[in-house]
Design an enzyme around this catalytic site. Structure first.
Site, PDB file in Angstrom:
ATOM      1  N   LYS A   1       0.839  -1.199   0.000  1.00  0.00           N
ATOM      2  CA  LYS A   1       0.000   0.000   0.000  1.00  0.00           C
ATOM      3  C   LYS A   1       0.877   1.253   0.000  1.00  0.00           C
ATOM      4  O   LYS A   1       0.640   2.199  -0.737  1.00  0.00           O
ATOM      5  CB  LYS A   1      -0.914   0.021   1.234  1.00  0.00           C
ATOM      6  CG  LYS A   1      -2.105  -0.906   1.117  1.00  0.00           C
ATOM      7  CD  LYS A   1      -2.837  -1.071   2.440  1.00  0.00           C
ATOM      8  CE  LYS A   1      -3.894  -2.150   2.303  1.00  0.00           C
ATOM      9  NZ  LYS A   1      -4.506  -2.549   3.560  1.00  0.00           N
TER      10      LYS A   1
ATOM     11  N   GLN B   1      -5.473  -1.662   9.438  1.00  0.00           N
ATOM     12  CA  GLN B   1      -5.293  -2.973   8.815  1.00  0.00           C
ATOM     13  C   GLN B   1      -5.931  -4.070   9.665  1.00  0.00           C
ATOM     14  O   GLN B   1      -5.710  -4.150  10.869  1.00  0.00           O
ATOM     15  CB  GLN B   1      -3.785  -3.242   8.626  1.00  0.00           C
ATOM     16  CG  GLN B   1      -3.451  -4.515   7.898  1.00  0.00           C
ATOM     17  CD  GLN B   1      -3.865  -4.509   6.427  1.00  0.00           C
ATOM     18  OE1 GLN B   1      -3.970  -3.458   5.804  1.00  0.00           O
ATOM     19  NE2 GLN B   1      -4.102  -5.678   5.878  1.00  0.00           N
TER      20      GLN B   1
ATOM     21  N   ASP C   1     -11.728   2.491   3.535  1.00  0.00           N
ATOM     22  CA  ASP C   1     -12.145   1.098   3.377  1.00  0.00           C
ATOM     23  C   ASP C   1     -13.640   0.988   3.068  1.00  0.00           C
ATOM     24  O   ASP C   1     -14.101  -0.065   2.621  1.00  0.00           O
ATOM     25  CB  ASP C   1     -11.913   0.329   4.699  1.00  0.00           C
ATOM     26  CG  ASP C   1     -10.590  -0.417   4.711  1.00  0.00           C
ATOM     27  OD1 ASP C   1     -10.194  -0.920   3.654  1.00  0.00           O
ATOM     28  OD2 ASP C   1      -9.980  -0.497   5.794  1.00  0.00           O
TER      29      ASP C   1
END
Ligand code: GUN
Length: 281
Positions: A52, A96, A119
């Site tokens: 990422k 995460q 997200d």
């Protein structure tokens, strides 16, 4: 059969995003920033987060990773999220997953300002997506959606069958295809006859986590098949679709690896940029 090249599609999307970031920099004199919170030292999470960071830098985004040990208190994480919510330099926040057991995932997700939730997991974004309003969309289904649209720009009236009902993939995928006027069936482990459901489909999205579940004789000729699965098996990494069999009948199919995976991270960058743009209005 069209082998859907997710690496190429992701690379093209990153190039578009790189140009967009450069334009935003000229216009606003700042660039979008993504902050990832990584708790613990699980190897897959470390790899995801490194990828990422690398991709974010490649398109010119500001990127930060905040690392905590497994033993970090929930309170510390929630306080950090609250600080990041107020920070103008942070456009997107991603925690995460998975989290250690003593940290409540729901509390953490709900602590993130919905306008910075890259997200798309916050209930506000989930609700907005299902109501057809503007929202962050979870990165993996967004990537699948973009790949499907590349093959078939007009999805009006198509029959889509989603295998798997997770909040991460199956449910948001359904919303995206509904918006495109597909007729969507969500199937799952308790579905009576998965094979006959899939045989009806013009589009199959498999996101269920069972190696090679979807067989060649489950798919009618001309179907677009998207494989979200990443399963470790004795013969290596395989998807939820039996690639060899399905490639003989499908119109288009994503490989594993090299299909959906690369699009997920590119979509995270897209979401970060979209959060930034909405914050500048
Ligand atoms: N872990 C594996 N995939 C994801 C994802 O899409 N978002 C977050 N936050 N964690 C993950």
């Amino acid at each position: 059969m069209i082998l859907i090249d997710g690496k190429k599609a992701a690379s093209e999307l990153r190039e578009e995003l790189r140009q967009e970031v450069a334009e935003l920099k000229t216009k606003h004199n700042k660039v979008p920033g993504l902050t990832v919170i990584l708790i613990g030292d699980l190897t897959p999470s470390q790899i995801y987060v490194r990828n990422k960071e690398k991709s974010a830098n490649e398109v010119g985004l500001k990127s930060d990773v905040i690392r905590y040990p497994d033993s970090v208190e929930e309170k510390t994480v929630l306080e950090k999220i609250s600080e990041l919510n107020k920070d103008d330099g942070v456009s997107g926040i991603l925690v995460q997953l998975p989290l250690p057991k003593h940290i409540d995932k729901k509390k953490v997700i709900e602590a993130i300002d919905p306008s910075k939730d890259v997200d798309g997991f916050h209930p506000m974004n989930v609700g907005n997506l299902s109501s057809g309003y503007e929202s962050s969309v979870p990165c993996t289904p967004l990537g699948c959606y973009l790949l499907i649209k590349k093959i078939e720009p007009n999805l009006n009236g198509k029959k889509a069958v989603i295998v798997g009902r997770s909040n991460l993939n199956g449910k948001p995928m359904t919303q995206l295809l509904l918006k495109e006027n597909c007729t969507v069936t969500i199937t799952h482990s308790k579905t009576k006859d998965l094979k006959s459901e899939c045989l009806e489909a013009d589009i199959v999205v498999a996101a269920v986590g069972i190696p090679e579940l979807v067989k060649g004789d489950w798919i009618k000729e001309g179907t677009i098949v998207i494989d979200v699965g990443i399963n470790k098996t004795e013969k290596g990494i395989v998807g939820d679709v039996h690639f060899e069999e399905v490639s003989k009948v499908a119109k288009a199919l994503t490989p594993v690896p090299g299909g959906v995976g690369p699009m997920t991270i590119a979509c995270l960058l897209k979401n970060t940029i979209d959060c930034f743009k909405r914050s500048q209005i």
